[in-house]
Each structure stands twice: as C-alpha cells, then as structure tokens.
Design a protein around this motif. Sequence first.
Motif, short mmCIF file in Angstrom:
data_model
loop_
_atom_site.label_atom_id
_atom_site.label_comp_id
_atom_site.label_asym_id
_atom_site.label_seq_id
_atom_site.Cartn_x
_atom_site.Cartn_y
_atom_site.Cartn_z
N THR A 129 -4.68 -2.60 1.34
CA THR A 129 -5.09 -1.38 0.83
C THR A 129 -3.31 -1.38 -0.34
O THR A 129 -2.08 -1.55 -0.14
CB THR A 129 -5.11 0.13 1.06
N ARG A 130 -4.05 -0.66 -1.31
CA ARG A 130 -2.91 -0.76 -2.28
C ARG A 130 -2.45 0.89 -2.57
O ARG A 130 -3.43 1.95 -2.31
CB ARG A 130 -2.86 -0.77 -3.64
N ILE A 131 -1.78 1.75 -2.83
CA ILE A 131 -0.92 2.68 -2.49
C ILE A 131 0.00 3.23 -4.06
O ILE A 131 1.31 2.20 -3.78
CB ILE A 131 -0.59 3.77 -1.08
N LEU A 132 -0.52 4.53 -4.82
CA LEU A 132 1.14 4.13 -5.57
C LEU A 132 2.27 5.28 -4.75
O LEU A 132 1.71 6.12 -4.27
CB LEU A 132 1.09 5.13 -6.75
N MET A 133 3.11 5.33 -4.89
CA MET A 133 4.97 6.24 -4.47
C MET A 133 5.76 6.02 -5.72
O MET A 133 5.91 5.19 -5.96
CB MET A 133 5.40 4.91 -3.36
N GLU A 134 6.14 7.22 -5.38
CA GLU A 134 7.07 7.83 -5.87
C GLU A 134 8.15 8.26 -5.45
O GLU A 134 8.44 8.70 -4.60
CB GLU A 134 6.80 9.51 -6.74
N ASN A 135 8.87 7.40 -6.02
CA ASN A 135 10.43 7.04 -5.69
C ASN A 135 11.23 8.92 -6.05
O ASN A 135 10.58 9.61 -7.09
CB ASN A 135 11.66 6.51 -6.45
N THR A 136 12.86 9.17 -6.41
CA THR A 136 12.89 10.45 -5.97
C THR A 136 14.01 10.17 -7.48
O THR A 136 13.91 11.82 -7.63
CB THR A 136 14.61 10.47 -5.63
N MET A 174 7.05 5.63 -10.68
CA MET A 174 6.09 5.43 -9.55
C MET A 174 6.03 3.79 -9.54
O MET A 174 6.78 3.22 -10.22
CB MET A 174 3.84 5.84 -10.20
N LYS A 175 5.62 3.40 -8.55
CA LYS A 175 5.15 1.73 -8.13
C LYS A 175 4.12 1.60 -7.08
O LYS A 175 4.54 2.48 -6.32
CB LYS A 175 6.94 1.50 -7.57
N SER A 176 3.55 0.33 -7.25
CA SER A 176 3.02 -0.05 -6.49
C SER A 176 2.97 -0.79 -5.10
O SER A 176 4.32 -1.79 -5.21
CB SER A 176 1.66 -0.56 -7.02
N PHE A 177 2.98 -0.65 -4.03
CA PHE A 177 2.91 -1.02 -2.71
C PHE A 177 1.46 -0.99 -2.48
O PHE A 177 0.45 -0.80 -2.33
CB PHE A 177 3.47 -0.10 -1.80
N LEU A 178 1.19 -2.43 -1.43
CA LEU A 178 0.28 -3.34 -0.60
C LEU A 178 0.75 -2.77 0.64
O LEU A 178 2.03 -3.26 1.53
CB LEU A 178 0.36 -4.53 -1.05
N VAL A 179 -0.20 -2.58 1.45
CA VAL A 179 -0.38 -2.37 3.13
C VAL A 179 0.00 -3.52 3.66
O VAL A 179 -1.16 -4.66 2.74
CB VAL A 179 -1.18 -1.70 3.21
N THR A 180 0.90 -4.49 4.23
CA THR A 180 0.76 -5.57 4.54
C THR A 180 0.88 -6.13 6.30
O THR A 180 0.35 -7.01 6.63
CB THR A 180 1.91 -6.40 4.12
N LYS A 181 0.82 -4.96 6.68
CA LYS A 181 0.86 -5.15 8.05
C LYS A 181 1.07 -4.25 9.29
O LYS A 181 1.36 -2.98 8.57
CB LYS A 181 2.24 -6.17 9.04
#
Length: 165
Positions: free
Chosen positions: A99-106, A110-117
């Motif tokens: 699953t891909r998720i967009l996360m926001e830093n401080t 925005m950056k895309s992250f992938l659930v890997t484990k």
Amino acid sequence: MTETSTSTITDGKYVELTYLVRDSKTGDVLTEISRPLNYVHGVNEILTPTITCELEGKTQGARVDLLVDCNELYGPRDESLVITEKVAVVPREYRQVGTRILMENTLGQMKSFLVTKIEGDKITFDGNNPLCGREVIYQVKILLVRDATAEEMEVGRNVEADPGA
C-alpha cells in the motif's frame, strides 16, 4: 531520403515505445509498460536522459537493452526514510504490504511511502524509490518512428493522445 533514415531516431522524430524493467541480478520483471509511450526526440526526454541518449540512431522495430544503475537516477538508499510504527496507530486501510501512503513532514512537504513489512505489532514504511540500490535492465521496444508534426514538436508528444483514456 531512404526508408531507413525516416525510421531512425534523430532530433525531431516522433517515437512510440514500450518497455519493461528487469532486475539485473535475478532477471525478475519489476515493471512492464505495454501501452505505448510517446515523445519527440530532441524536444523532451523519456524515462531517463541516459535512455533518451541511447535511443538516438536506433530504428523502428529495434529492441534496446540498457543496464541502468538506479543510484544514478534516484540516489543511494536513505535509511532515514524507513519508518517503523506500531500497527495500532496506523489507519486500517494502510495495513497491507504494497500500500502507498502520502505522509507530510514538519515542513509541510508530501512524500510517498510504501508499506514494505508487517511483523507482529510493527509496520514498516519505506520512502525510498523501490528501484534504489538496484541495477536494472530497461528493455525498450521501438514501435514507431516518424517525422513529428509541428504541433507535436511544440508540445513534445502526441497531441491527440488522451492521457486519461
């Protein structure tokens, strides 16, 4: 002008191609694009500058295999982009590997992250490009080469293609 020269990739030629990406160590197919991509050579690039450059002088119908070091494209892996959290604090819709998720830093970026484990009560997200740290082989199949129209030269691609179709 001979037929060979009209179907050879040079500046101002409209090009359609498909490609697949293989891991150079395992041979596994990582990505396959079977719907043709198009561009105008010398006006814009396709995939990477290295690949665009290597296509110069190739002809319609050719297959071009190119070894690419993804560290040059995406930079080296950054372990600070690997985040492990408790599963309980992650919304249920993101609790699946792949699953891909967009996360926001401080800073609000925005950056895309992938659930890997997911192991036990821990879930791992990775913000690195999945090709980071790999050497891959791009297998490019050149489907069509022709003179670009004036309108295609202006925009760098086929103007009649509907990207949403």
